[in-house]
Enzyme design. Structure first.
Site, short mmCIF file in Angstrom:
data_model
loop_
_atom_site.label_atom_id
_atom_site.label_comp_id
_atom_site.label_asym_id
_atom_site.label_seq_id
_atom_site.Cartn_x
_atom_site.Cartn_y
_atom_site.Cartn_z
N ASP A 1 3.18 9.54 15.86
CA ASP A 1 4.03 8.54 16.51
C ASP A 1 3.39 7.15 16.35
O ASP A 1 2.60 6.93 15.43
CB ASP A 1 4.29 8.91 17.98
CG ASP A 1 5.57 8.25 18.51
OD1 ASP A 1 6.60 8.34 17.82
OD2 ASP A 1 5.53 7.62 19.58
N ASP B 1 3.56 13.72 12.48
CA ASP B 1 2.81 12.44 12.50
C ASP B 1 2.32 12.16 13.92
O ASP B 1 2.62 12.90 14.84
CB ASP B 1 3.71 11.30 12.02
CG ASP B 1 4.93 11.15 12.91
OD1 ASP B 1 5.92 11.87 12.68
OD2 ASP B 1 4.87 10.34 13.86
#
Ligand SMILES: [Zn+2]
Length: 289
Positions: A213, A211
Protein backbone atom coordinates in the site's frame (compact mmCIF):
# COMPACT_ATOMS: atom_id res chain seq x y z
CA UNK A 1 -21.29 -36.35 -7.83
CA UNK A 2 -21.00 -35.66 -4.14
CA UNK A 3 -24.37 -34.90 -2.59
CA UNK A 4 -23.01 -32.15 -0.36
CA UNK A 5 -23.78 -28.56 -1.30
CA UNK A 6 -21.67 -27.10 -4.04
CA UNK A 7 -18.66 -24.92 -3.47
CA UNK A 8 -18.52 -21.53 -5.11
CA UNK A 9 -15.32 -19.71 -5.95
CA UNK A 10 -15.31 -15.98 -6.67
CA UNK A 11 -12.13 -14.93 -8.38
CA UNK A 12 -10.85 -11.36 -8.32
CA UNK A 13 -8.03 -9.60 -10.12
CA UNK A 14 -5.72 -12.13 -11.78
CA UNK A 15 -8.02 -15.08 -11.05
CA UNK A 16 -10.37 -15.49 -13.99
CA UNK A 17 -10.79 -19.26 -14.23
CA UNK A 18 -9.76 -22.50 -12.54
CA UNK A 19 -7.38 -24.47 -14.68
CA UNK A 20 -6.81 -28.12 -13.94
CA UNK A 21 -10.49 -28.77 -13.26
CA UNK A 22 -12.84 -30.31 -15.80
CA UNK A 23 -15.34 -27.70 -16.99
CA UNK A 24 -18.74 -29.32 -17.39
CA UNK A 25 -21.03 -26.38 -18.05
CA UNK A 26 -21.50 -22.63 -18.22
CA UNK A 27 -24.65 -20.98 -16.90
CA UNK A 28 -26.00 -17.47 -17.45
CA UNK A 29 -28.04 -17.19 -14.26
CA UNK A 30 -30.83 -14.60 -14.13
CA UNK A 31 -31.62 -13.49 -10.60
CA UNK A 32 -34.36 -11.31 -9.02
CA UNK A 33 -31.53 -8.83 -8.38
CA UNK A 34 -30.41 -8.50 -11.98
CA UNK A 35 -27.39 -9.83 -13.80
CA UNK A 36 -24.36 -11.31 -12.07
CA UNK A 37 -20.90 -10.12 -13.13
CA UNK A 38 -20.53 -12.94 -15.64
CA UNK A 39 -21.64 -16.46 -16.53
CA UNK A 40 -21.01 -19.11 -13.86
CA UNK A 41 -18.59 -21.85 -14.93
CA UNK A 42 -19.32 -25.25 -13.46
CA UNK A 43 -16.34 -27.52 -12.87
CA UNK A 44 -16.04 -31.10 -11.70
CA UNK A 45 -13.17 -31.96 -9.40
CA UNK A 46 -13.02 -35.53 -8.07
CA UNK A 47 -16.77 -35.79 -7.87
CA UNK A 48 -17.33 -32.35 -6.38
CA UNK A 49 -19.09 -29.57 -8.22
CA UNK A 50 -17.39 -26.19 -8.18
CA UNK A 51 -19.17 -23.05 -9.35
CA UNK A 52 -16.80 -20.32 -10.47
CA UNK A 53 -17.58 -16.64 -11.03
CA UNK A 54 -15.20 -13.90 -12.17
CA UNK A 55 -16.04 -11.00 -9.82
CA UNK A 56 -15.13 -8.26 -12.29
CA UNK A 57 -16.71 -9.98 -15.31
CA UNK A 58 -15.13 -11.30 -18.45
CA UNK A 59 -12.00 -9.33 -19.31
CA UNK A 60 -12.22 -7.45 -15.95
CA UNK A 61 -14.76 -4.80 -16.97
CA UNK A 62 -16.32 -3.85 -13.63
CA UNK A 63 -15.06 -1.48 -10.94
CA UNK A 64 -15.62 -2.63 -7.33
CA UNK A 65 -18.49 -0.15 -6.97
CA UNK A 66 -20.10 -1.36 -10.22
CA UNK A 67 -20.33 -5.01 -9.20
CA UNK A 68 -23.84 -6.36 -8.64
CA UNK A 69 -22.95 -8.14 -5.39
CA UNK A 70 -26.56 -9.18 -4.69
CA UNK A 71 -26.93 -10.88 -8.07
CA UNK A 72 -23.54 -12.59 -7.71
CA UNK A 73 -24.35 -14.10 -4.31
CA UNK A 74 -28.02 -14.88 -5.02
CA UNK A 75 -26.98 -16.56 -8.28
CA UNK A 76 -24.65 -18.81 -6.29
CA UNK A 77 -27.52 -19.65 -3.94
CA UNK A 78 -29.83 -20.43 -6.89
CA UNK A 79 -27.21 -22.82 -8.29
CA UNK A 80 -27.11 -24.80 -5.03
CA UNK A 81 -23.88 -23.39 -3.64
CA UNK A 82 -23.50 -23.65 0.15
CA UNK A 83 -19.97 -22.33 0.62
CA UNK A 84 -18.12 -19.53 -1.12
CA UNK A 85 -14.36 -19.20 -1.30
CA UNK A 86 -13.38 -15.69 -2.30
CA UNK A 87 -9.98 -14.86 -3.70
CA UNK A 88 -8.85 -11.28 -3.88
CA UNK A 89 -5.79 -9.08 -4.20
CA UNK A 90 -4.90 -6.81 -1.26
CA UNK A 91 -2.28 -4.30 -0.13
CA UNK A 92 -0.53 -4.87 3.21
CA UNK A 93 -0.20 -2.60 6.27
CA UNK A 94 2.44 -4.67 8.03
CA UNK A 95 6.08 -5.32 7.26
CA UNK A 96 5.66 -9.00 8.16
CA UNK A 97 2.70 -9.42 5.81
CA UNK A 98 4.94 -9.25 2.77
CA UNK A 99 4.00 -9.23 -0.91
CA UNK A 100 3.55 -12.79 -2.25
CA UNK A 101 2.17 -14.03 1.07
CA UNK A 102 -1.47 -14.94 1.75
CA UNK A 103 -3.83 -13.89 4.55
CA UNK A 104 -6.90 -15.87 5.57
CA UNK A 105 -9.14 -12.97 6.58
CA UNK A 106 -11.14 -13.20 9.81
CA UNK A 107 -12.38 -9.60 10.17
CA UNK A 108 -13.53 -6.72 7.98
CA UNK A 109 -13.69 -2.97 8.48
CA UNK A 110 -16.13 -1.17 6.20
CA UNK A 111 -14.95 2.07 4.59
CA UNK A 112 -17.21 1.87 1.56
CA UNK A 113 -19.97 4.32 0.71
CA UNK A 114 -22.25 1.48 -0.33
CA UNK A 115 -25.58 0.97 1.36
CA UNK A 116 -28.01 -0.04 -1.34
CA UNK A 117 -26.91 -3.26 -2.95
CA UNK A 118 -25.22 -4.71 0.12
CA UNK A 119 -28.29 -6.26 1.75
CA UNK A 120 -31.13 -8.42 0.43
CA UNK A 121 -33.52 -6.78 2.91
CA UNK A 122 -35.48 -3.53 2.87
CA UNK A 123 -38.56 -2.65 0.80
CA UNK A 124 -40.95 -3.83 3.50
CA UNK A 125 -38.95 -6.54 5.19
CA UNK A 126 -36.36 -6.01 7.94
CA UNK A 127 -33.71 -8.44 9.12
CA UNK A 128 -30.46 -8.00 11.05
CA UNK A 129 -28.00 -10.87 10.80
CA UNK A 130 -25.19 -11.38 13.26
CA UNK A 131 -21.92 -10.33 11.66
CA UNK A 132 -19.50 -10.17 14.60
CA UNK A 133 -17.64 -13.10 13.07
CA UNK A 134 -18.01 -12.29 9.37
CA UNK A 135 -16.38 -15.41 7.89
CA UNK A 136 -17.02 -19.12 8.30
CA UNK A 137 -14.56 -20.56 10.85
CA UNK A 138 -14.75 -24.10 9.46
CA UNK A 139 -14.14 -23.11 5.85
CA UNK A 140 -11.34 -20.70 6.83
CA UNK A 141 -9.58 -23.38 8.85
CA UNK A 142 -9.77 -25.86 5.96
CA UNK A 143 -8.35 -23.25 3.59
CA UNK A 144 -5.56 -22.31 5.97
CA UNK A 145 -4.57 -25.96 6.54
CA UNK A 146 -4.48 -26.69 2.81
CA UNK A 147 -2.76 -23.53 1.64
CA UNK A 148 -0.03 -23.71 4.28
CA UNK A 149 0.93 -27.13 2.88
CA UNK A 150 1.72 -25.62 -0.53
CA UNK A 151 4.78 -23.93 1.00
CA UNK A 152 3.63 -20.31 0.59
CA UNK A 153 3.65 -18.03 3.66
CA UNK A 154 0.11 -17.87 5.06
CA UNK A 155 -1.09 -15.60 7.87
CA UNK A 156 -3.88 -17.25 9.77
CA UNK A 157 -5.97 -14.19 10.63
CA UNK A 158 -6.16 -10.63 9.43
CA UNK A 159 -8.42 -7.60 9.27
CA UNK A 160 -9.36 -6.40 5.79
CA UNK A 161 -10.22 -2.73 5.37
CA UNK A 162 -12.71 -2.45 2.54
CA UNK A 163 -12.25 0.91 0.82
CA UNK A 164 -14.53 2.19 -1.91
CA UNK A 165 -11.87 2.72 -4.60
CA UNK A 166 -11.23 2.68 -7.47
CA UNK A 167 -8.18 4.90 -6.75
CA UNK A 168 -5.78 3.46 -4.17
CA UNK A 169 -5.25 5.16 -0.77
CA UNK A 170 -3.43 8.39 -0.13
CA UNK A 171 -0.41 8.17 2.17
CA UNK A 172 -2.43 9.82 4.97
CA UNK A 173 -5.20 7.23 4.68
CA UNK A 174 -2.71 4.42 4.47
CA UNK A 175 -0.79 5.56 7.57
CA UNK A 176 -4.06 6.03 9.45
CA UNK A 177 -5.22 2.45 8.87
CA UNK A 178 -1.79 1.12 9.65
CA UNK A 179 -1.91 2.94 13.02
CA UNK A 180 -5.32 1.45 13.70
CA UNK A 181 -3.79 -2.00 13.50
CA UNK A 182 -5.41 -3.06 10.25
CA UNK A 183 -3.69 -5.80 8.25
CA UNK A 184 -4.68 -5.46 4.61
CA UNK A 185 -6.82 -3.34 2.29
CA UNK A 186 -9.06 -4.30 -0.62
CA UNK A 187 -12.18 -3.06 -2.40
CA UNK A 188 -14.76 -5.83 -2.61
CA UNK A 189 -15.04 -8.51 0.02
CA UNK A 190 -17.16 -7.05 2.81
CA UNK A 191 -20.19 -6.65 0.55
CA UNK A 192 -19.92 -10.29 -0.51
CA UNK A 193 -19.39 -11.51 3.05
CA UNK A 194 -22.46 -9.66 4.32
CA UNK A 195 -24.71 -10.89 1.54
CA UNK A 196 -23.38 -14.44 1.89
CA UNK A 197 -24.29 -14.33 5.59
CA UNK A 198 -27.82 -13.12 4.76
CA UNK A 199 -28.08 -15.94 2.22
CA UNK A 200 -26.88 -18.42 4.89
CA UNK A 201 -23.80 -19.34 2.85
CA UNK A 202 -20.40 -19.98 4.38
CA UNK A 203 -17.88 -17.41 3.17
CA UNK A 204 -14.11 -17.13 3.50
CA UNK A 205 -11.53 -14.83 1.95
CA UNK A 206 -8.11 -15.82 0.66
CA UNK A 207 -6.30 -12.48 0.41
CA UNK A 208 -3.30 -12.39 -1.94
CA UNK A 209 -0.82 -9.73 -0.89
CA UNK A 210 0.48 -7.80 -3.90
CA UNK A 211 2.19 -4.75 -2.32
CA UNK A 212 2.68 -2.58 0.80
CA UNK A 213 0.00 0.00 0.00
CA UNK A 214 1.15 3.65 0.28
CA UNK A 215 2.46 3.85 3.89
CA UNK A 216 5.84 2.23 3.32
CA UNK A 217 8.48 5.01 3.47
CA UNK A 218 11.41 3.07 2.08
CA UNK A 219 9.74 1.59 -0.94
CA UNK A 220 8.84 3.50 -4.06
CA UNK A 221 5.27 3.09 -5.22
CA UNK A 222 5.07 -0.35 -6.81
CA UNK A 223 4.68 -0.71 -10.52
CA UNK A 224 1.68 -2.43 -12.02
CA UNK A 225 4.09 -4.99 -13.47
CA UNK A 226 5.42 -5.86 -10.03
CA UNK A 227 1.91 -6.12 -8.61
CA UNK A 228 0.83 -8.42 -11.42
CA UNK A 229 3.96 -10.54 -11.01
CA UNK A 230 3.18 -10.98 -7.31
CA UNK A 231 -0.44 -11.73 -8.09
CA UNK A 232 0.38 -14.40 -10.68
CA UNK A 233 2.70 -16.08 -8.20
CA UNK A 234 0.27 -16.14 -5.24
CA UNK A 235 -2.70 -17.07 -7.43
CA UNK A 236 -0.87 -20.32 -8.23
CA UNK A 237 -0.69 -21.17 -4.52
CA UNK A 238 -4.30 -20.13 -3.93
CA UNK A 239 -5.49 -22.46 -6.70
CA UNK A 240 -3.38 -25.33 -5.41
CA UNK A 241 -4.65 -24.69 -1.88
CA UNK A 242 -8.28 -24.58 -2.97
CA UNK A 243 -7.87 -27.89 -4.78
CA UNK A 244 -6.40 -29.48 -1.66
CA UNK A 245 -9.08 -27.89 0.55
CA UNK A 246 -11.87 -29.47 -1.47
CA UNK A 247 -11.18 -32.85 0.07
CA UNK A 248 -10.76 -31.32 3.57
CA UNK A 249 -14.07 -29.48 3.67
CA UNK A 250 -16.61 -31.63 5.53
CA UNK A 251 -19.73 -32.58 3.52
CA UNK A 252 -22.27 -31.50 6.13
CA UNK A 253 -22.23 -27.99 7.54
CA UNK A 254 -22.39 -27.70 11.30
CA UNK A 255 -21.37 -24.03 11.51
CA UNK A 256 -23.79 -21.23 12.34
CA UNK A 257 -23.73 -19.80 8.80
CA UNK A 258 -26.51 -22.13 7.67
CA UNK A 259 -29.02 -20.72 10.19
CA UNK A 260 -27.97 -17.05 10.09
CA UNK A 261 -31.52 -15.86 9.40
CA UNK A 262 -33.22 -17.96 12.07
CA UNK A 263 -33.24 -15.12 14.60
CA UNK A 264 -32.71 -12.21 12.23
CA UNK A 265 -36.12 -11.58 10.66
CA UNK A 266 -38.15 -8.95 12.50
CA UNK A 267 -41.04 -8.06 10.24
CA UNK A 268 -44.42 -9.59 10.99
CA UNK A 269 -45.02 -12.05 8.16
CA UNK A 270 -48.62 -10.80 7.78
CA UNK A 271 -47.40 -7.44 6.50
CA UNK A 272 -44.71 -8.60 4.08
CA UNK A 273 -45.48 -7.48 0.56
CA UNK A 274 -45.87 -10.52 -1.75
CA UNK A 275 -43.52 -9.10 -4.36
CA UNK A 276 -40.75 -8.53 -1.81
CA UNK A 277 -41.35 -11.97 -0.38
CA UNK A 278 -41.19 -13.54 -3.84
CA UNK A 279 -37.84 -11.95 -4.53
CA UNK A 280 -36.48 -13.41 -1.29
CA UNK A 281 -38.26 -16.77 -1.38
CA UNK A 282 -35.08 -18.80 -1.58
CA UNK A 283 -33.83 -17.18 1.64
CA UNK A 284 -36.91 -16.72 3.81
CA UNK A 285 -39.69 -19.11 2.85
CA UNK A 286 -38.49 -21.76 5.28
CA UNK A 287 -38.89 -19.28 8.15
CA UNK A 288 -42.28 -17.92 7.12
CA UNK A 289 -44.24 -21.06 6.26
ZN1 LIG B 1 -20.00 -21.85 7.73
Amino acid sequence: MDNAGKIGVIGGSGFYDIDGFEKVNEVRQETPWGEPSDKYSIYNYSGKEIVFLARHGEGHKLLPSEINYRANIYGMKMLGVERIISVSAVGSYKEEIAPRSIVIIDQFFDRTRRTEGTTFFGNGIAAHVSFAEPVCPVLSQALYDSIVKTGVIVHKNGTYVNMEGPAFSTKAESQFFKKQGMDVIGMTNISEARLAREAELCYSTIALVTDYDAWHEELEAVSVREVIGNLVETTKYAKEGIKAALSEIPSARDCLCKTALSNALITDKKVIDPETRGKLSLLIDKYLN
